[in-house]
Design a protein around this motif. Structure first.
Motif, mmCIF file in Angstrom:
data_model
loop_
_atom_site.group_PDB
_atom_site.id
_atom_site.type_symbol
_atom_site.label_atom_id
_atom_site.label_comp_id
_atom_site.label_asym_id
_atom_site.label_seq_id
_atom_site.Cartn_x
_atom_site.Cartn_y
_atom_site.Cartn_z
ATOM 1 N N ASN A 95 2.199 -41.861 7.521
ATOM 2 C CA ASN A 95 1.024 -42.442 8.174
ATOM 3 C C ASN A 95 -0.011 -41.374 8.509
ATOM 4 O O ASN A 95 -1.210 -41.559 8.265
ATOM 5 N N LEU A 96 0.439 -40.239 9.070
ATOM 6 C CA LEU A 96 -0.505 -39.180 9.437
ATOM 7 C C LEU A 96 -1.124 -38.510 8.218
ATOM 8 O O LEU A 96 -2.278 -38.085 8.271
ATOM 9 N N LEU A 97 -0.365 -38.413 7.138
ATOM 10 C CA LEU A 97 -0.938 -37.850 5.916
ATOM 11 C C LEU A 97 -2.046 -38.761 5.376
ATOM 12 O O LEU A 97 -3.081 -38.280 4.902
ATOM 13 N N ALA A 98 -1.843 -40.065 5.445
ATOM 14 C CA ALA A 98 -2.832 -41.026 4.949
ATOM 15 C C ALA A 98 -4.000 -41.213 5.918
ATOM 16 O O ALA A 98 -5.143 -41.406 5.493
ATOM 17 N N HIS A 99 -3.699 -41.172 7.220
ATOM 18 C CA HIS A 99 -4.706 -41.430 8.258
ATOM 19 C C HIS A 99 -4.503 -40.419 9.393
ATOM 20 O O HIS A 99 -3.789 -40.709 10.355
ATOM 21 N N PRO A 100 -5.111 -39.235 9.305
ATOM 22 C CA PRO A 100 -4.848 -38.191 10.308
ATOM 23 C C PRO A 100 -5.393 -38.480 11.710
ATOM 24 O O PRO A 100 -4.932 -37.873 12.678
ATOM 25 N N ASP A 101 -6.353 -39.400 11.845
ATOM 26 C CA ASP A 101 -6.817 -39.752 13.183
ATOM 27 C C ASP A 101 -5.820 -40.718 13.807
ATOM 28 O O ASP A 101 -5.452 -41.721 13.194
ATOM 29 N N ALA A 102 -5.391 -40.397 15.015
ATOM 30 C CA ALA A 102 -4.359 -41.178 15.691
ATOM 31 C C ALA A 102 -4.605 -41.108 17.196
ATOM 32 O O ALA A 102 -5.668 -40.641 17.633
ATOM 33 N N GLU A 103 -3.617 -41.558 17.953
ATOM 34 C CA GLU A 103 -3.689 -41.500 19.409
ATOM 35 C C GLU A 103 -2.300 -41.172 19.932
ATOM 36 O O GLU A 103 -1.301 -41.590 19.339
ATOM 37 N N VAL A 104 -2.240 -40.406 21.016
ATOM 38 C CA VAL A 104 -0.961 -40.188 21.681
ATOM 39 C C VAL A 104 -1.078 -40.620 23.130
ATOM 40 O O VAL A 104 -2.137 -40.525 23.741
ATOM 41 N N SER A 105 0.031 -41.127 23.635
ATOM 42 C CA SER A 105 0.155 -41.369 25.066
ATOM 43 C C SER A 105 0.931 -40.176 25.607
ATOM 44 O O SER A 105 2.073 -39.936 25.211
ATOM 45 N N TRP A 106 0.291 -39.404 26.462
ATOM 46 C CA TRP A 106 0.868 -38.180 27.014
ATOM 47 C C TRP A 106 0.755 -38.245 28.521
ATOM 48 O O TRP A 106 -0.351 -38.296 29.067
ATOM 49 N N ARG A 116 -2.779 -32.491 11.575
ATOM 50 C CA ARG A 116 -2.891 -31.601 10.421
ATOM 51 C C ARG A 116 -1.502 -31.110 10.059
ATOM 52 O O ARG A 116 -0.778 -30.586 10.914
ATOM 53 N N LEU A 117 -1.118 -31.289 8.795
ATOM 54 C CA LEU A 117 0.169 -30.806 8.299
ATOM 55 C C LEU A 117 0.109 -29.289 8.215
ATOM 56 O O LEU A 117 -0.811 -28.730 7.612
ATOM 57 N N LEU A 118 1.092 -28.619 8.804
ATOM 58 C CA LEU A 118 1.129 -27.158 8.759
ATOM 59 C C LEU A 118 1.807 -26.698 7.476
ATOM 60 O O LEU A 118 2.810 -27.276 7.047
ATOM 61 N N GLN A 119 1.248 -25.645 6.889
ATOM 62 C CA GLN A 119 1.788 -25.097 5.648
ATOM 63 C C GLN A 119 1.731 -23.574 5.700
ATOM 64 O O GLN A 119 1.036 -22.993 6.523
ATOM 65 N N GLY A 120 2.466 -22.953 4.795
ATOM 66 C CA GLY A 120 2.416 -21.505 4.630
ATOM 67 C C GLY A 120 2.816 -20.736 5.870
ATOM 68 O O GLY A 120 3.767 -21.113 6.580
ATOM 69 N N GLU A 121 2.085 -19.668 6.141
ATOM 70 C CA GLU A 121 2.408 -18.786 7.268
ATOM 71 C C GLU A 121 2.304 -19.506 8.604
ATOM 72 O O GLU A 121 3.076 -19.233 9.519
ATOM 73 N N GLU A 122 1.338 -20.411 8.705
ATOM 74 C CA GLU A 122 1.178 -21.155 9.962
ATOM 75 C C GLU A 122 2.414 -22.016 10.227
ATOM 76 O O GLU A 122 2.903 -22.081 11.350
ATOM 77 N N ARG A 123 2.953 -22.644 9.184
ATOM 78 C CA ARG A 123 4.166 -23.444 9.332
ATOM 79 C C ARG A 123 5.339 -22.555 9.691
ATOM 80 O O ARG A 123 6.143 -22.886 10.561
ATOM 81 N N THR A 124 5.464 -21.409 9.017
ATOM 82 C CA THR A 124 6.569 -20.478 9.284
ATOM 83 C C THR A 124 6.565 -20.030 10.745
ATOM 84 O O THR A 124 7.608 -20.021 11.403
ATOM 85 N N ALA A 125 5.394 -19.684 11.261
ATOM 86 C CA ALA A 125 5.290 -19.249 12.664
ATOM 87 C C ALA A 125 5.637 -20.389 13.614
ATOM 88 O O ALA A 125 6.368 -20.194 14.596
ATOM 89 N N ALA A 126 5.146 -21.581 13.318
ATOM 90 C CA ALA A 126 5.439 -22.736 14.173
ATOM 91 C C ALA A 126 6.928 -23.068 14.134
ATOM 92 O O ALA A 126 7.527 -23.401 15.161
ATOM 93 N N TRP A 127 7.555 -22.962 12.956
ATOM 94 C CA TRP A 127 8.982 -23.256 12.815
ATOM 95 C C TRP A 127 9.803 -22.321 13.702
ATOM 96 O O TRP A 127 10.743 -22.765 14.377
#
Length: 158
Positions: A95-106, A116-127
């Motif tokens: 769903n987020l890949l198809a429609h990145p605008d969403a809402e969260v209840s926090w 935004r899907l994280l990839q590469g070095e940014e994903r590695t650091a987040a992991w």
């Protein structure tokens, strides 16, 4: 904490992976609705949000309780598509890949976000951060051949 270690151990089991996806989200949605967005049961162990995304195929709103890793004092969050170490990517990631605008209840507030899907070095650091935050993610990744998707969701307008 002993209690936290026990929960981490239990949440890493295959039995938990089979049962939890059917039980935990339903309980979370019910409690969240009854408390008008103030309580998520799963957030007693990990921070959590209710993600409202747009269905990739249906176009309908989809509400999904998710564990998250808050960042930047609640201005952004990391969401992990672990699916409890099950084979397929969870539907909310499609769903987020198809429609990145969403809402969260926090914490009782509804917040418009962009994913935004994280990839590469940014994903590695987040992991690495995520494994320190919740070690069972390593077990989930070891159990599947797919790379677990990580999204950074950020308040829209920032």
């Amino acid at each position: 904490m002993i209690g936290e270690r026990v929960v981490q151990r239990v949440s890493s089991t295959r039995g938990f992976a089979k049962v939890a996806p059917h039980v935990i989200p339903a309980l979370d949605r019910a409690v969240h609705r009854l408390t008008r967005g103030k309580v998520l049961l799963s957030a007693q162990m990990l921070p959590g949000v209710i993600l409202t995304s747009t269905g990739a195929r249906s176009g309908q709103p989809r509400r999904t309780p998710l564990a998250c890793m808050p960042q930047e004092a609640g201005r952004s969050w990391l969401l992990v598509g672990s699916n409890f170490g099950r084979t397929d990517h969870p539907a909310w990631t499609h769903n987020l890949l198809a429609h990145p605008d969403a809402e969260v209840s926090w914490k009782g507030a509804d917040i418009p976000v962009r994913a935004r899907l994280l990839q590469g070095e940014e994903r590695t650091a987040a992991w690495k951060e995520l494994l320190a935050f919740w070690p069972p993610y390593a077990t989930y990744q070891a159990r599947v051949e797919r790379e677990i998707r990580i999204f950074r969701i950020t308040r829209r307008g920032q």
